[in-house]
Design an enzyme around this catalytic site. Structure first.
Site, PDB file in Angstrom:
ATOM      1  N   LEU A 101       0.875  -1.165   0.000  1.00 55.55           N
ATOM      2  CA  LEU A 101       0.000   0.000   0.000  1.00 55.55           C
ATOM      3  C   LEU A 101       0.918   1.222   0.000  1.00 55.55           C
ATOM      4  CD1 LEU A 101      -2.695  -0.964   2.688  1.00 55.55           C
ATOM      5  CD2 LEU A 101      -2.881  -1.126   0.208  1.00 55.55           C
ATOM      6  N   ASP A 102       0.652   2.211  -0.850  1.00 56.90           N
ATOM      7  CA  ASP A 102       1.544   3.356  -0.905  1.00 56.90           C
ATOM      8  C   ASP A 102       1.430   4.199   0.363  1.00 56.90           C
ATOM      9  OD1 ASP A 102      -0.434   5.553  -1.219  1.00 56.90           O
ATOM     10  OD2 ASP A 102      -0.780   4.719  -3.213  1.00 56.90           O
ATOM     11  N   ARG A 103       2.334   5.142   0.489  1.00 56.50           N
ATOM     12  CA  ARG A 103       2.440   5.932   1.720  1.00 56.50           C
ATOM     13  C   ARG A 103       1.115   6.590   2.110  1.00 56.50           C
ATOM     14  NH1 ARG A 103       6.914   8.460   4.020  1.00 56.50           N
ATOM     15  NH2 ARG A 103       8.135   8.042   2.139  1.00 56.50           N
ATOM     16  N   GLU A 104       0.361   7.056   1.137  1.00 55.11           N
ATOM     17  CA  GLU A 104      -0.865   7.805   1.427  1.00 55.11           C
ATOM     18  C   GLU A 104      -2.104   6.929   1.462  1.00 55.11           C
ATOM     19  OE1 GLU A 104      -0.545  10.805   2.523  1.00 55.11           O
ATOM     20  OE2 GLU A 104       1.601  10.563   2.149  1.00 55.11           O
ATOM     21  N   THR A 105      -1.951   5.612   1.397  1.00 58.47           N
ATOM     22  CA  THR A 105      -3.085   4.690   1.469  1.00 58.47           C
ATOM     23  C   THR A 105      -3.078   3.975   2.809  1.00 58.47           C
ATOM     24  OG1 THR A 105      -3.060   4.342  -0.919  1.00 58.47           O
ATOM     25  CG2 THR A 105      -4.199   2.684   0.403  1.00 58.47           C
TER      26      THR A 105
END
Length: 235
Positions: A101-105
């Site tokens: 999951l990316d940093r902002e998810t």
């Protein structure tokens, strides 16, 4: 496997450091009796500083990943491994994230040290649905659901169309997207392809597993029942 190597592989220290732990009397059995490095003893009966050993290899974990953490061991910022005991980074076999999951998810992230389980989860044959809750910068146009489900949507710089995906709209700027594949930043890029921008993204389900009340930053070990639920919505 010898007890020194077993404890070292769980991340408690190098073999030399674990040997010193034995000499210092820090490793005991469940009754508090000091153990020696050559004692035959089961994993569940070992204590380090009075505490049970971390789970043996074959570990599977569900984490509620907060925004601001990356699924990396090398990033200079906050990483998901900061949310676990520090020795988890030193386990052998390695504890790996199942996809990213990316940093902002935020949301449901699985980790395991079981390579067979990892590949079973990410295999296209598993066909495990992943559900994302999406907040958008602009109102939906109305045709996104049909486009996402068509199996014809192409993302920028890619050569093959996306597999059909589901879209459930809750209001003009909120929706759930269900995927069975996991391309790089896929949900964000899907909405970018239709002229919209994802302001917030949260993964709420993988297969048959949900966070089920697990708060941000919390994690728990999965049992056999959890794994059956995980695959119950796929295979």
């Amino acid at each position: 496997m010898k007890i020194v190597k077993h404890i070292a592989n769980l991340g408690y220290g190098s073999r030399k450091q674990v040997q010193w732990m034995f000499r210092e009397g820090r490793i005991t059995d469940a009754d508090g009796e000091v153990l020696y490095a050559d004692d035959p003893v089961d994993h569940d009966n070992i204590r380090v500083d009075g505490e049970p050993l971390d789970p043996a290899p074959g570990l599977a974990i569900m984490l509620h990943k907060p925004v601001g953490y990356t699924c990396s061991t090398k990033d200079t910022g906050r990483i998901v491994y900061d949310l676990f005991p520090s020795r988890f980074r030193d386990r052998s076999p390695v504890l790996s994230t199942v996809g990213r999951l990316d940093r902002e998810t935020s949301g449901l992230l699985l980790l395991t040290d079981d390579g067979g389980l990892l590949h079973r989860i990410i295999s296209p044959k598993a066909n495990l649905p992943k559900v994302y809750d999406v907040t958008l910068a602009q109102d939906l146009r109305g045709d996104e659901g049909a486009l996402f489900a068509s199996g014809t949507l192409m993302l920028e710089s890619e050569q093959t169309p996306l597999a059909p995906a589901g879209l459930h709209v809750t209001d003009p700027r909120h929706a759930q997207v269900t995927l069975t594949e996991g391309r790089y930043h896929q949900v964000r890029r899907m909405f970018a392809a239709v002229g919209n921008h994802v302001e917030a993204l949260h993964r709420s389900r993988v297969g048959g597993l949900t966070l089920d009340g697990l708060r941000e930053g919390q994690w728990r070990i999965l049992d056999e029942g959890d794994l059956r639920r995980l695959f119950g919505a796929g295979e």
